[in-house]
Design a protein around this motif. Structure first.
Motif, short mmCIF file in Angstrom:
data_model
loop_
_atom_site.label_atom_id
_atom_site.label_comp_id
_atom_site.label_asym_id
_atom_site.label_seq_id
_atom_site.Cartn_x
_atom_site.Cartn_y
_atom_site.Cartn_z
N GLN A 1 0.82 -1.21 0.00
CA GLN A 1 0.00 0.00 0.00
C GLN A 1 0.85 1.26 0.00
O GLN A 1 0.48 2.27 -0.60
N LYS B 1 -5.82 0.55 -5.96
CA LYS B 1 -6.70 -0.34 -5.22
C LYS B 1 -6.15 -1.75 -5.36
O LYS B 1 -5.98 -2.24 -6.47
N LYS C 1 -8.98 -2.95 3.07
CA LYS C 1 -9.76 -2.55 1.89
C LYS C 1 -9.26 -3.21 0.60
O LYS C 1 -9.18 -2.56 -0.45
N CYS C 2 -8.93 -4.47 0.69
CA CYS C 2 -8.46 -5.21 -0.49
C CYS C 2 -9.59 -6.08 -1.04
O CYS C 2 -10.45 -6.54 -0.29
N TRP D 1 -17.31 -4.70 -7.81
CA TRP D 1 -16.98 -3.66 -6.83
C TRP D 1 -18.22 -2.80 -6.65
O TRP D 1 -18.24 -1.62 -6.95
#
Length: 342
Positions: free
Chosen positions: A143, A150, A225-226, A262
């Motif tokens: 990250q 993303k 948040k993966c 998503w």
């Protein structure tokens, strides 16, 4: 004579202007055609695969290049210090979306980075990171290195790993039960059996509990948040990367989401029946507001469109029902463009 020359130059200039406007109109029509074919959209996409000098990386590149579904993708490799296979995407951009005009406007071609980054893990490598308590550090390093991306975490072989672990747990349990029965029945062999049982229990404890792995998956999704993707084997992995690439290729032409999986999950409410019908149409992939308005211009209600489809005698007729519906783009300055769906 001078006056005639000026008039001639003026006519020439006006002709050139008309030709320029005509060419501009043609370009705008071209970039605003509905693009529903994912394979064709792959022409725009460049897939960058990190070259880790392994056979797996080379096989992945070969698979994508040889597969007819993905032959229009541009495949390239790049070097990176991180040992994992990393995949990122770039796009050949020839048009940009104008929010005020609700249309794509042509621009000179440029290369633009997409916002997604895929990181490949073999299940054994992933489990080792959890055992060594290094998973969170590894993800944070990704990250920090790719702060504008993303992250998509692809784990190959987890399903097979779970199956083997559950089989082993059942065998260990059966073995322990049998050993306990034998220890109870044959008191003379008690010490030996006990030693063997303890040894097997020790080996079992060395394996990671599946609940811990599931907790790490939750951490990746909720905290880090993966997006997590599981694949069975290498062929499944290569196919999934191809599918992801085609989905990413459609993003600029589907204004409602980043990727099909998503989902935002937000429902838009209309102010009346016509507005609701307009918004309903825009929930369909590739249908922007001008396209929806063009459909409503011909079929003002859901029922009218439904009845039109009912009257179609063949599948081909139904598929071509909206082919010649016009999408009218009203510009705030001196010209209007009329763009056809097909």
């Amino acid at each position: 004579q001078i006056q005639k020359e000026r008039q001639k130059l003026e006519r020439k200039r006006q002709k050139e202007e008309r030709e320029a406007v005509k060419q501009r109109n043609k370009q705008i029509q071209e970039v605003n055609k509905i693009k529903g074919n994912k394979i064709e959209l792959c022409r725009e996409l460049i897939v960058d695969i990190s070259n880790d000098l392994s056979n797996k990386c080379k096989s992945l590149v070969d698979y994508l290049r040889d597969n007819p579904k993905y032959k229009l993708l541009t495949i390239s490799t790049f070097q990176h210090d991180i040992p994992n296979i990393i995949i990122k995407w770039r796009r050949k951009v020839t048009a940009t979306w104008n929010e005020e005009l609700y249309a794509f406007m042509p621009i000179p071609e440029r290369i633009q980075d997409e916002s997604f980054l895929l990181i490949y893990f073999d299940v054994s490598e992933f489990i080792k990171l959890i055992k060594d308590d290094k998973l969170s550090d590894s993800i944070k390093r990704f990250q920090e290195t790719f702060s504008d991306k993303k992250l998509i975490i692809l784990i190959e072989g987890y399903e097979g790993y779970c199956r083997k672990r559950k089989t082993q747990i059942n065998r260990n349990f059966t073995s322990a039960v049998r050993s306990g029965i034998e220890e109870y029945d044959i008191e003379v062999m008690g010490n030996t059996i006990t030693a063997q049982t303890k040894k097997k229990k020790k080996n079992h404890e060395q394996e990671l509990d599946l609940e811990i792995v599931e907790e790490k998956f939750l951490w990746l999704q909720i905290i880090a948040k993966c997006l997590i993707i599981h694949t069975k084997d290498f062929e499944d992995t290569a196919e999934m990367i191809g599918i992801l690439s085609t989905d990413i290729a459609t993003i600029p032409y589907n204004r409602n989401c980043d990727l099909n999986f998503w989902a935002e999950g937000q429902v838009r409410v209309g102010t009346g029946s016509s507005d609701t019908w307009l918004r309903m149409l825009q929930e369909i992939q590739f249908v922007t507001e001008p396209v929806a308005r063009g459909i409503i211009n011909v079929y003002p209600t859901v029922k009218s469109l439904y009845n039109a489809y009912k009257k179609c005698l063949t599948r081909e007729e139904a598929e071509n029902l909206l082919t010649f519906v016009e999408v009218i783009l009203f510009f705030s300055y001196w010209f209007n463009y009329v763009i056809c769906l097909h």
